[in-house]
Structures are given as structure tokens and as C-alpha cells.
Design a protein around this motif. Structure first.
Motif, mmCIF file in Angstrom:
data_model
loop_
_atom_site.group_PDB
_atom_site.id
_atom_site.type_symbol
_atom_site.label_atom_id
_atom_site.label_comp_id
_atom_site.label_asym_id
_atom_site.label_seq_id
_atom_site.Cartn_x
_atom_site.Cartn_y
_atom_site.Cartn_z
ATOM 1 N N PHE A 177 0.885 -1.308 0.022
ATOM 2 C CA PHE A 177 -0.033 0.029 -0.024
ATOM 3 C C PHE A 177 0.925 1.244 -0.126
ATOM 4 O O PHE A 177 1.561 1.302 1.110
ATOM 5 C CB PHE A 177 -0.814 -0.165 1.276
ATOM 6 N N VAL A 178 0.968 2.011 -0.967
ATOM 7 C CA VAL A 178 1.866 3.058 -1.253
ATOM 8 C C VAL A 178 1.261 4.283 -1.820
ATOM 9 O O VAL A 178 0.281 4.298 -2.490
ATOM 10 C CB VAL A 178 2.881 2.440 -2.416
ATOM 11 N N PRO A 179 1.737 5.398 -1.085
ATOM 12 C CA PRO A 179 1.172 6.685 -1.509
ATOM 13 C C PRO A 179 1.159 7.131 -2.917
ATOM 14 O O PRO A 179 2.211 6.928 -3.735
ATOM 15 C CB PRO A 179 1.660 7.659 -0.595
ATOM 16 N N LEU A 180 0.222 7.770 -3.383
ATOM 17 C CA LEU A 180 0.122 8.367 -4.987
ATOM 18 C C LEU A 180 -0.776 9.685 -4.888
ATOM 19 O O LEU A 180 -2.047 9.523 -5.240
ATOM 20 C CB LEU A 180 -0.420 7.130 -5.863
ATOM 21 N N ASP A 181 -0.226 10.491 -4.410
ATOM 22 C CA ASP A 181 -0.922 11.983 -4.176
ATOM 23 C C ASP A 181 -0.695 13.182 -5.153
ATOM 24 O O ASP A 181 0.469 13.489 -5.456
ATOM 25 C CB ASP A 181 -0.038 12.407 -2.868
ATOM 26 N N SER A 182 -1.795 13.147 -5.863
ATOM 27 C CA SER A 182 -1.876 14.137 -6.987
ATOM 28 C C SER A 182 -1.557 15.663 -6.502
ATOM 29 O O SER A 182 -0.971 16.431 -7.354
ATOM 30 C CB SER A 182 -3.204 14.183 -7.799
ATOM 31 N N ARG A 183 -1.673 15.705 -5.123
ATOM 32 C CA ARG A 183 -1.304 17.174 -4.689
ATOM 33 C C ARG A 183 0.215 17.765 -4.883
ATOM 34 O O ARG A 183 0.528 18.751 -5.180
ATOM 35 C CB ARG A 183 -1.609 17.570 -3.335
ATOM 36 N N GLN A 184 1.120 16.833 -5.333
ATOM 37 C CA GLN A 184 2.487 16.866 -5.579
ATOM 38 C C GLN A 184 2.610 17.417 -6.765
ATOM 39 O O GLN A 184 3.693 17.433 -7.288
ATOM 40 C CB GLN A 184 3.294 15.694 -5.021
#
Length: 242
Positions: A177-184
Motif C-alpha cells: 500500500f503506497v502513496p500516490l498523491d496528486s497534490r504533488q
């Protein structure tokens, strides 16, 4: 067969043939619990989108539930509140340090080996080894690069992230389970890209997406080579069998 439910944000519920695990719950519906299976609840850190103290109410649903949290997480007030209700919450709690390995004795006599990594934000990431399978939950361990930050900040973040990745380099992981954050912005894919380069992971569940599920499509458009391993999450409550 392993059943995995995406509860929301970074929250996931895993049910194996002999145990259940819950990660970073803060809102949403938790699946029905099988009281005959050991149940372990993991909290990666104390941020509100990863830690909802309502999890402690699970002691009323599962008599042998275990809570694993990093040291420094706010728990004292809840221990006292439950004590006033005649519930000894402390006996269900295990506090862990970063960069340590723990053998957790489950209620059915089995052992869950839990390894912690140091987050690049707050708290820890977890690696679980259980019955021949390896699970990874990053918490907020990610390559948190930002367009508005200084070069010095981003360079320091990169060093910290890759220091942790070196500890899992070449590791074979069944479920991650790994972050994928479009805010970056332009950096949004970087943490996931590096994680997949460093490990051999069969099933990867993107998380910390703030319901911006299009980021999964964007990742796969750039990296079609990972199409078989990236899980296409579409909504909260979605269930998967692997």
C-alpha cells in the motif's frame, strides 16, 4: 485467498485464512469481523487522516483485538477514558519504535513478524511477514517533493526516502500500500516509481489519493509495464481478492 477492502484514503482491511489486519483507519465502514480470527489494528502515525481513536471501540466487537501504534502517538487520554468504563485498553496496546523488528504473538498461537521503517513524515511504515506472505503499508513514508519547496528541502527529502528504500531493496512483497498523491503535481508519481524500482511487488494498492483516483490512470499511462501489478481502485468500500 486474501480479501482486501479499500476503506478509504490510506485505510485497508486484510482478511487472510487465519487472521485479519486493519491499517490507518480514520473513516469509512469496517467489514464484519470474524471473532475466531486474530485481529490486529495498525496505526502508522498520529495525523488525523491516519488515526481515528474510534478504533479503540473495536474492543467491544473483538475480545482479542490488538492495536499496534508508534511510540509518541496520543493514547494516554483514551486509556484513562476506557479505564473509567471498566475496560483495560492497555492490555490490547503495543507501542513500537522505528527501524525495529517485532514478533507479535497472535491469539491463535501464530506469530506475526512486524518490521518498522522510519517515515519521511511522521511515525513509521510497516512490513508484515505472515504465513509465507509479505505485506507493506507505507503510512506517510513517501518521496514528499513539492514544487513550492526549496531545492534544499527536496534534496533532503530525497536522501531520507532513499535511505529507507535501501532497507527494502530487492525485497519480494506480495501486497503493498503506497502513496500516490496528486497534490504533488509534477512529483506525484516519483515515490511510487522508486518503490517499484527497488522492490519486486506482486500487488500494489495506491493510497493517500484524496479520492483523486485518476492519478492511477495517469501513472499507468506513463508506466504500462506495471499494469498487471497496480490495483485499479475506483471507490471507497471496494473489495479485492488475490
Amino acid at each position: 485467498m486474501i480479501n482486501i477492502t479499500y476503506i478509504g484514503h490510506s485505510g485497508f482491511f486484510i482478511e487472510t485464512e487465519t487472521a485479519c489486519f486493519l491499517f490507518d483507519y480514520y473513516q469509512g465502514e469496517i467489514p464484519s469481523l470474524n471473532k475466531d480470527k486474530p485481529f490486529v489494528v495498525f496505526v502508522s502515525h498520529g495525523h488525523a487522516d491516519h488515526y481515528n481513536p474510534a478504533i479503540f471501540e473495536l474492543v467491544n466487537q473483538h475480545p482479542s483485538v490488538q492495536f499496534i501504534l508508534p511510540k509518541g502517538t496520543q493514547i494516554k487520554k483514551y486509556v484513562l477514558e476506557y479505564e473509567e468504563r471498566g475496560i483495560n485498553l492497555s492490555k490490547h496496546l503495543m507501542l513500537v519504535k522505528k527501524n525495529e523488528v517485532y514478533d507479535v504473538a497472535l491469539s491463535n498461537g501464530k506469530t506475526l513478524t512486524t518490521t518498522t521503517l522510519k517515515s519521511t513524515d511522521l511515525g513509521v511504515a510497516y512490513i508484515l511477514d505472515f504465513e509465507g506472505k509479505t505485506y507493506y503499508h507505507a503510512g506517510d513514508l513517501n518521496l514528499w517533493l513539492w514544487e513550492g519547496e526549496t531545492a534544499e528541502y527536496n534534496e533532503n527529502m530525497t536522501r531520507k526516502y532513499f535511505t529507507q528504500l535501501e532497507k527494502v531493496k530487492g525485497k519480494e512483497i506480495d501486497v503493498a500500500f503506497v502513496p500516490l498523491d496528486s497534490r504533488q503535481g509534477k512529483y506525484a508519481l516519483a515515490g511510487m516509481e522508486s518503490f517499484l524500482e527497488y522492490t519486486t511487488t506482486k500487488h500494489v494498492f495506491p493510497m493517500h489519493m484524496w479520492e483523486e483516483y485518476h492519478i492511477i490512470t495517469e501513472f499507468l499511462e506513463k508506466h504500462p509495464e506495471y499494469d498487471a501489478s497496480i490495483v485499479k481502485i475506483e471507490c471507497e468500500g471496494q473489495e479485492f481478492r488475490i
